[in-house]
Every structure is written in C-alpha cells, then in structure tokens.
Design a protein around this motif. Structure first.
Motif, PDB file in Angstrom:
ATOM      1  N   GLU A  26       0.841  -1.216   0.000  1.00  0.00           N
ATOM      2  CA  GLU A  26       0.000   0.000   0.000  1.00  0.00           C
ATOM      3  C   GLU A  26       0.870   1.258   0.000  1.00  0.00           C
ATOM      4  O   GLU A  26       0.561   2.235  -0.679  1.00  0.00           O
ATOM      5  CB  GLU A  26      -0.906   0.028   1.236  1.00  0.00           C
ATOM      6  N   ILE A  27       1.944   1.209   0.767  1.00  0.00           N
ATOM      7  CA  ILE A  27       2.842   2.373   0.823  1.00  0.00           C
ATOM      8  C   ILE A  27       3.525   2.562  -0.536  1.00  0.00           C
ATOM      9  O   ILE A  27       3.648   3.683  -1.038  1.00  0.00           O
ATOM     10  CB  ILE A  27       3.880   2.211   1.959  1.00  0.00           C
ATOM     11  N   GLY A  28       3.904   1.430  -1.156  1.00  0.00           N
ATOM     12  CA  GLY A  28       4.518   1.487  -2.485  1.00  0.00           C
ATOM     13  C   GLY A  28       3.578   2.133  -3.501  1.00  0.00           C
ATOM     14  O   GLY A  28       3.995   2.960  -4.318  1.00  0.00           O
ATOM     15  N   ALA A  29       2.294   1.765  -3.412  1.00  0.00           N
ATOM     16  CA  ALA A  29       1.308   2.310  -4.361  1.00  0.00           C
ATOM     17  C   ALA A  29       1.172   3.822  -4.192  1.00  0.00           C
ATOM     18  O   ALA A  29       1.093   4.567  -5.176  1.00  0.00           O
ATOM     19  CB  ALA A  29      -0.040   1.619  -4.154  1.00  0.00           C
ATOM     20  N   VAL A  30       1.148   4.262  -2.946  1.00  0.00           N
ATOM     21  CA  VAL A  30       1.047   5.706  -2.666  1.00  0.00           C
ATOM     22  C   VAL A  30       2.255   6.437  -3.247  1.00  0.00           C
ATOM     23  O   VAL A  30       2.120   7.478  -3.906  1.00  0.00           O
ATOM     24  CB  VAL A  30       0.951   5.943  -1.133  1.00  0.00           C
ATOM     25  N   CYS A  31       3.435   5.883  -3.019  1.00  0.00           N
ATOM     26  CA  CYS A  31       4.660   6.525  -3.498  1.00  0.00           C
ATOM     27  C   CYS A  31       4.665   6.605  -5.017  1.00  0.00           C
ATOM     28  O   CYS A  31       5.025   7.636  -5.600  1.00  0.00           O
ATOM     29  CB  CYS A  31       5.892   5.769  -3.003  1.00  0.00           C
ATOM     30  N   ARG A  32       4.273   5.508  -5.657  1.00  0.00           N
ATOM     31  CA  ARG A  32       4.260   5.493  -7.123  1.00  0.00           C
ATOM     32  C   ARG A  32       3.301   6.547  -7.672  1.00  0.00           C
ATOM     33  O   ARG A  32       3.603   7.267  -8.627  1.00  0.00           O
ATOM     34  CB  ARG A  32       3.876   4.079  -7.610  1.00  0.00           C
ATOM     35  N   ARG A  33       2.135   6.649  -7.014  1.00  0.00           N
ATOM     36  CA  ARG A  33       1.127   7.616  -7.460  1.00  0.00           C
ATOM     37  C   ARG A  33       1.671   9.049  -7.377  1.00  0.00           C
ATOM     38  O   ARG A  33       1.353   9.898  -8.194  1.00  0.00           O
ATOM     39  CB  ARG A  33      -0.118   7.464  -6.586  1.00  0.00           C
ATOM     40  N   HIS A  34       2.507   9.277  -6.364  1.00  0.00           N
ATOM     41  CA  HIS A  34       3.036  10.630  -6.189  1.00  0.00           C
ATOM     42  C   HIS A  34       4.406  10.812  -6.851  1.00  0.00           C
ATOM     43  O   HIS A  34       5.017  11.872  -6.720  1.00  0.00           O
ATOM     44  CB  HIS A  34       3.145  10.970  -4.699  1.00  0.00           C
ATOM     45  N   GLY A  35       4.881   9.764  -7.513  1.00  0.00           N
ATOM     46  CA  GLY A  35       6.168   9.870  -8.200  1.00  0.00           C
ATOM     47  C   GLY A  35       7.351  10.024  -7.252  1.00  0.00           C
ATOM     48  O   GLY A  35       8.337  10.690  -7.564  1.00  0.00           O
ATOM     49  N   VAL A  36       7.239   9.406  -6.063  1.00  0.00           N
ATOM     50  CA  VAL A  36       8.328   9.482  -5.078  1.00  0.00           C
ATOM     51  C   VAL A  36       9.006   8.122  -4.990  1.00  0.00           C
ATOM     52  O   VAL A  36       8.330   7.088  -4.968  1.00  0.00           O
ATOM     53  CB  VAL A  36       7.774   9.872  -3.684  1.00  0.00           C
ATOM     54  N   LEU A  37      10.326   8.102  -4.942  1.00  0.00           N
ATOM     55  CA  LEU A  37      11.047   6.833  -4.824  1.00  0.00           C
ATOM     56  C   LEU A  37      10.732   6.171  -3.490  1.00  0.00           C
ATOM     57  O   LEU A  37      10.642   6.838  -2.455  1.00  0.00           O
ATOM     58  CB  LEU A  37      12.557   7.058  -4.936  1.00  0.00           C
ATOM     59  N   PHE A  38      10.572   4.846  -3.538  1.00  0.00           N
ATOM     60  CA  PHE A  38      10.240   4.100  -2.329  1.00  0.00           C
ATOM     61  C   PHE A  38      11.303   3.044  -2.051  1.00  0.00           C
ATOM     62  O   PHE A  38      11.549   2.150  -2.858  1.00  0.00           O
ATOM     63  CB  PHE A  38       8.862   3.434  -2.489  1.00  0.00           C
ATOM     64  N   HIS A  39      11.944   3.175  -0.886  1.00  0.00           N
ATOM     65  CA  HIS A  39      12.926   2.175  -0.443  1.00  0.00           C
ATOM     66  C   HIS A  39      12.359   1.411   0.734  1.00  0.00           C
ATOM     67  O   HIS A  39      11.730   1.999   1.616  1.00  0.00           O
ATOM     68  CB  HIS A  39      14.227   2.866   0.010  1.00  0.00           C
ATOM     69  N   THR A  40      12.582   0.098   0.749  1.00  0.00           N
ATOM     70  CA  THR A  40      12.229  -0.666   1.937  1.00  0.00           C
ATOM     71  C   THR A  40      13.409  -1.499   2.405  1.00  0.00           C
ATOM     72  O   THR A  40      14.063  -2.177   1.616  1.00  0.00           O
ATOM     73  CB  THR A  40      10.962  -1.526   1.722  1.00  0.00           C
ATOM     74  N   ASP A  41      13.668  -1.393   3.711  1.00  0.00           N
ATOM     75  CA  ASP A  41      14.673  -2.235   4.350  1.00  0.00           C
ATOM     76  C   ASP A  41      13.965  -3.565   4.636  1.00  0.00           C
ATOM     77  O   ASP A  41      13.163  -3.659   5.559  1.00  0.00           O
ATOM     78  CB  ASP A  41      15.132  -1.547   5.637  1.00  0.00           C
ATOM     79  N   ALA A  42      14.268  -4.557   3.814  1.00  0.00           N
ATOM     80  CA  ALA A  42      13.573  -5.848   3.920  1.00  0.00           C
ATOM     81  C   ALA A  42      14.467  -6.902   4.568  1.00  0.00           C
ATOM     82  O   ALA A  42      14.306  -8.104   4.334  1.00  0.00           O
ATOM     83  CB  ALA A  42      13.121  -6.309   2.535  1.00  0.00           C
ATOM     84  N   VAL A  43      15.395  -6.447   5.390  1.00  0.00           N
ATOM     85  CA  VAL A  43      16.361  -7.363   5.991  1.00  0.00           C
ATOM     86  C   VAL A  43      15.674  -8.466   6.815  1.00  0.00           C
ATOM     87  O   VAL A  43      16.078  -9.618   6.781  1.00  0.00           O
ATOM     88  CB  VAL A  43      17.399  -6.574   6.829  1.00  0.00           C
ATOM     89  N   GLN A  44      14.640  -8.099   7.555  1.00  0.00           N
ATOM     90  CA  GLN A  44      13.960  -9.115   8.372  1.00  0.00           C
ATOM     91  C   GLN A  44      12.903  -9.870   7.571  1.00  0.00           C
ATOM     92  O   GLN A  44      12.394 -10.897   8.023  1.00  0.00           O
ATOM     93  CB  GLN A  44      13.295  -8.463   9.595  1.00  0.00           C
ATOM     94  N   ALA A  45      12.534  -9.347   6.411  1.00  0.00           N
ATOM     95  CA  ALA A  45      11.445  -9.954   5.635  1.00  0.00           C
ATOM     96  C   ALA A  45      11.953 -10.980   4.627  1.00  0.00           C
ATOM     97  O   ALA A  45      11.333 -12.033   4.431  1.00  0.00           O
ATOM     98  CB  ALA A  45      10.670  -8.861   4.913  1.00  0.00           C
ATOM     99  N   ALA A  46      13.087 -10.693   3.992  1.00  0.00           N
ATOM    100  CA  ALA A  46      13.568 -11.538   2.900  1.00  0.00           C
ATOM    101  C   ALA A  46      13.749 -12.986   3.368  1.00  0.00           C
ATOM    102  O   ALA A  46      14.357 -13.233   4.409  1.00  0.00           O
ATOM    103  CB  ALA A  46      14.880 -10.996   2.353  1.00  0.00           C
ATOM    104  N   GLY A  47      13.195 -13.888   2.608  1.00  0.00           N
ATOM    105  CA  GLY A  47      13.295 -15.304   2.955  1.00  0.00           C
ATOM    106  C   GLY A  47      12.216 -15.754   3.926  1.00  0.00           C
ATOM    107  O   GLY A  47      12.081 -16.942   4.202  1.00  0.00           O
ATOM    108  N   HIS A  48      11.470 -14.788   4.481  1.00  0.00           N
ATOM    109  CA  HIS A  48      10.433 -15.119   5.460  1.00  0.00           C
ATOM    110  C   HIS A  48       9.050 -14.668   4.999  1.00  0.00           C
ATOM    111  O   HIS A  48       8.039 -15.252   5.377  1.00  0.00           O
ATOM    112  CB  HIS A  48      10.746 -14.463   6.805  1.00  0.00           C
ATOM    113  N   LEU A  49       9.001 -13.602   4.209  1.00  0.00           N
ATOM    114  CA  LEU A  49       7.745 -13.061   3.693  1.00  0.00           C
ATOM    115  C   LEU A  49       7.906 -12.906   2.183  1.00  0.00           C
ATOM    116  O   LEU A  49       9.005 -12.656   1.699  1.00  0.00           O
ATOM    117  CB  LEU A  49       7.457 -11.685   4.310  1.00  0.00           C
TER     118      LEU A  49
END
Lengths: 395, 144
Positions: A161-184
């Motif tokens: 949802e946050i990614g969609a908002v950022c894309r709509r506003h043309g803002v770059l979106f970074h996510t620190d997925a260190v705890q997510a990768a391999g688990h989600l």
C-alpha cells in the motif's frame, strides 16, 4: 538443552548454503572480471546466482547489486535517492521512527547536508499506514523509506500500500527488507518497490553479503571507489562464495516460505500465549501482522541484561532492548518509539525463531522464562514497590 | 559469557546477602528506574559495627554482582571503615568490570553510604554532609 532463539540477530547457515559456498571456494575460485576460462566460470556462476536472487523477489538480474550486507544496502539506497532528489531540488525524506540504525544514521548524515527528514510516529503497536505516508509526502519529497518488518518487535508494515502511494506521487520508495527476505513474500513490481535491501545471514545464508535491489533506471551512487565491478556501482572483487551461498539460501527459503511460515508462526503463537500468562507483561509489536518468528515482550520490574544472562546459563540464546545490552544509557529506540516508558523498555526480551526450532524447545522456554522472570522480580526493589503500591504498574 | 569475569558471574549467578532486613537500622536506595538500575541496601548495625547487610537490585548482571560483593565487603566492618570503601575496591574485588559497567560499582559505593547516612539520620547522629553523595543530582541520571 540448548535453544537458539536469536534468529533475528543471525541464523545458522543451511547445509545447502554451506555446500554452495564450498563450491564457490573450491571449484569456481576465479575472479569474475578475468577474461580466461577459470574467471569466466566464476562470472557465469555469479550471474546464475544474481538471476536466482532476482527471481525470488520478482526482479531482473541487472537490478541486483551485491553489497556487504543490509547496512551497506540501506546506506547506498538512501544516499542514491537523496542524490537524485538533490538534482531536482527535492530534499525532503519520509521514514519512520523505528527504522534500523543503518537507515536512521544515514538519514542523520543527510540532515547535516541540508535534507529535511520526517520520521513518522509508529503508534503503540509499531506500524505506519499508507495514509500517514501519503499525508507526509510533499512536492519536494525525494524518498520514502519504510522497513518491511521491524527487527525488534516484529511488526509487518503495509509495504504494498505504501509502495502504491509513493508510485502515485512519483516518489522513490525504499524498503529495508532485511527481516522480511526469505520469510515473507517479496514482489518488487506488484509492491511498487523502487529500492530494497536484504541481508543473507538473516535467512540461513552467510554473513557479510547482501543485496541492494534498484529498479531499472535508478542511478546508484557508488560508496566504494575502484574497479568496474557491479556495473560501476560497487567496486571490489565480488565475494563469490558468499554470493553463491546467499543465492542458495534465498532460493531454499523462498521454496519453503509458506510451510516454514506456518510452522514457525505456530511455535510463535504458543510462546506468545504462554508468556502472556506472566503477570504484568506485554507483547511488543503488531499482534496480527507479525513476523512468523518474532516474540517480543516487556516484563515489568526487571532488567533485560540480567534476564539474558540467566537464560544463557540455562542454554537459552535470546536478546533484549535494554540499555545495558545496547551499550548506551537509553533502551531500544524501537521500544521507546512504541511509547514504552524507559523502565519498562529495560525489561524487554526478544525471542526469534526459525524452522529448526521445535515444540520441545518452546516447552522448555515456557518452563524456564517465567521462572527466571519471577526470580529477578523477587530480588528487585522496583518490583517490590510496584507490588506494595508505591509505584504504579504500567503493564 | 566472556563479557564478565568469573567472580562477577559467580556473584551474579549466586548472589550473597539477597533480600530485605526487617527493622533495618539503615536503608539506602540509589539509582532510578529510568536508567535501568536501582540498588537498595539494608543494614543491621550495633555499636557502630555492621552486623548484617542485605540488598535488592533491579539492574543488569554487573549491578547485581556489585551489590552482592559490596554487601560481603561491609559485613562485620565498623561504619567508618564501610564508609571508606570505594567503587574501585568493589571493581577490584570483582576482578574488573567492563568500562561501560563501572557505574554499577559507583552505585554500590553510593548505596552503602546512603544506608549509613539513613542510620545517622534515624539516630540523630551528626555527620559531615560532604561525606555523602548527592544522588538526586548526580550526572548519571541527568544524562538520560
């Protein structure tokens, strides 16, 4: 009994990852930049690993840059987005109050360079909404950086949802997925992620290796100057054994993602239920949208380091957000961001499980932890004051 | 854990003199919850000699070990000798503490002094206030 319940700190390498590393050390020992056959074998192995990792997150191989780990990837992502912003006169960045220090300290550095950084409050359960992000975005916002899941309290944030908002506003979106990768599950296209950081040792891969995903067309700033490796974005001969180990570990984790998540969540829920019976205790983080392996609690009237030492003497490896374990005067910034008072945050315990943990281990944890908490309370003058009504219970 | 010496671990795992003395002659409590450590020392005093000492501590491993060691060091001592114990002596007796844990030994010294001061106050015995730490205004807590 030895129970390793600190998988959010680091994991034991899987034998698949070890085998892949051994292959990298013994068989494809060439330098991927060398023209000869041995070098080109290494280059091919590296390309195959890059492709594997890209497939796991729905990216293409040339969007994957190898780094020394999550911290470097976070640094590079944020500094790159900031540089792009500066060229357009945009110097406003939105992030959250409970990001990892790899993000927060990089943002501090940018603040000194004239960037304006807005850290969104994360509320009592530790999350932010897409609406909060949208409300914070301005004309001059160049980056939104929001972690996929919190390392201490386990909350999973609404990244799509946050990614969609950022894309709509043309803002770059970074996510620190260190705890997510391999688990989600991660799907960078669907989730509108422009930049993503991950680290291999959090999913049974080797330490000292990670990835920065950057969507095609986003120019990265190189943090290390030198050779032309990683398309000029990260100089230095690639750590091929680690890269192969990481690719093997991530592929394995993603292949078993759902079954592992189901198994680990079940263990987690048993632990949460059992520890909740300790009086004046509270689960930290989002009770629903939660990392499969994360159990984070605060116990009133005790201090986390002594809790960890006693648990260690019983073979239990865990972690805490107390000041004494952080090496500073303040307890964890994450627990404080959730609104836990200092004295409560000092009494925190994080157990982080993986698919190798067993029901028998959970039973052992549920036998030992309440006993240790009770003992420490019995020698705590603060607990006595709480019980005698000289001090108000918070939990 | 290699963080602490064997002596520290021994006093942490098997703390001496834990608990409360009922009808104590002097009680000292230092530190605060916000900082993450509170140390409380109870004294039984007769003829200016510490007959018994007990403690309760909310804090990390070295805070508990420092309390344990401090109570051991003052038992049977005359008040003026107990008052002369410094945090350095507590650290030495423990075989050393990590640099960022030295404040735990400071708390132990202050807890002893605070308990003795309480005894003097209760008995109306005159003393030089400069001998005692001013816990409320110490740097440690103001830094938080």
């Amino acid at each position: 009994m030895q129970v390793y319940a600190d998988n959010a700190a680091t994991t034991k390498m899987s034998s698949t990852a070890v085998q892949a590393m051994l292959y990298g050390m013994e068989k494809v020992y060439g330098n991927p930049s060398s023209l000869h056959t041995v070098g080109q074998q290494a280059a091919e192995a590296m390309q195959a690993a890059r492709q594997k990792i890209a497939s796991c997150i729905g990216a293409t191989a040339n969007e994957i840059t190898f780094t020394s780990g999550g911290s470097e990837a976070d640094n590079q992502a944020i500094l790159s987005a900031a540089a792009i912003g500066a060229r357009k006169g945009k110097k406003h960045i939105v992030s959250t109050a409970f990001e990892h220090h790899a993000v927060l300290h990089t943002l501090d550095q940018l603040k000194k360079q004239g960037y304006e950084v807005e850290l969104l409050p994360v509320g009592p359960i530790g999350t932010v909404t897409a609406q909060q992000v949208e409300d914070a975005i301005r004309e001059d916002t160049c980056l939104v950086s929001v972690m996929y899941a919190n390392n201490e309290v386990g909350s999973i944030l609404p990244i799509g949802e946050i990614g969609a908002v950022c894309r709509r506003h043309g803002v770059l979106f970074h996510t620190d997925a260190v705890q997510a990768a391999g688990h989600l599950a991660i799907q960078v296209e669907e989730q509108n992620i422009d930049l993503l950081s991950l680290s291999a040792h959090k999913f049974h891969g080797p330490k000292g290796i990670g990835v920065l995903y950057a969507r095609k067309g986003i120019p990265l700033v190189s943090l290390i100057q030198g050779g032309a490796q990683e398309r000029h974005k990260r100089a230095g001969t690639e750590n091929l054994p680690a890269i192969l180990g990481m690719a093997a570990a991530l592929e394995e984790a993603c292949d078993h993602l759902e079954e592992n998540a189901a198994k680990v969540s079940r263990l987690r829920d048993q632990l949460v239920e059992g520890l909740s019976r300790i009086p004046h205790s509270a689960l930290n983080g989002d009770p629903v949208h939660r990392l499969p392996g994360n159990v984070s609690f605060c116990f009133e009237g005790i201090e986390g380091e002594s809790l960890l030492l006693l648990l260690d003497s019983k073979g239990i490896c865990a972690s805490s957000g107390s000041a004494c374990t952080s090496g500073s005067l303040d307890p964890s910034h994450v627990l404080l961001a959730l609104g836990r008072p200092h004295e409560v945050a000092h009494g925190s315990l994080r157990l982080s499980l993986c698919a190798e943990n067993t029901e028998a281990e959970v039973e052992y944890l549920l036998k030992e932890i309440p006993a240790v908490v009770e003992y420490l309370r019995s020698i705590s003058p603060m607990w006595k004051d709480l019980v005698r009504g000289k001090r108000q219970f918070v939990l | 854990m290699a963080l602490y010496t064997e002596t520290v671990m021994d006093h942490f795992m098997h703390p001496r003199n834990v608990g409360e003395i009922e009808n104590a002659d002097g009680i000292g409590e230092v530190g605060n919850a916000k900082c993450g450590d509170i140390m409380k020392i109870y004294l039984k005093i007769q003829d200016d000699v510490i007959q018994d000492a007990k403690f309760e501590t909310f804090g990390c491993g070295s805070a508990i070990a420092s309390s344990s060691m401090a109570t051991e060091m003052i038992k049977g001592k005359r008040l003026e000798d107990a008052m002369a114990i410094t945090n350095k002596q507590v650290v030495e007796a423990l075989g050393g503490l990590p640099t960022h844990k030295i404040h735990c030994s400071v708390l132990a010294e202050e807890a002893i002094k605070s308990a003795v001061k309480d005894y003097y106050d209760r008995r109306g015995i005159a003393y030089d206030a400069k001998q005692f730490p001013d816990c409320e205004n110490c740097e440690g807590c103001r830094m938080v």
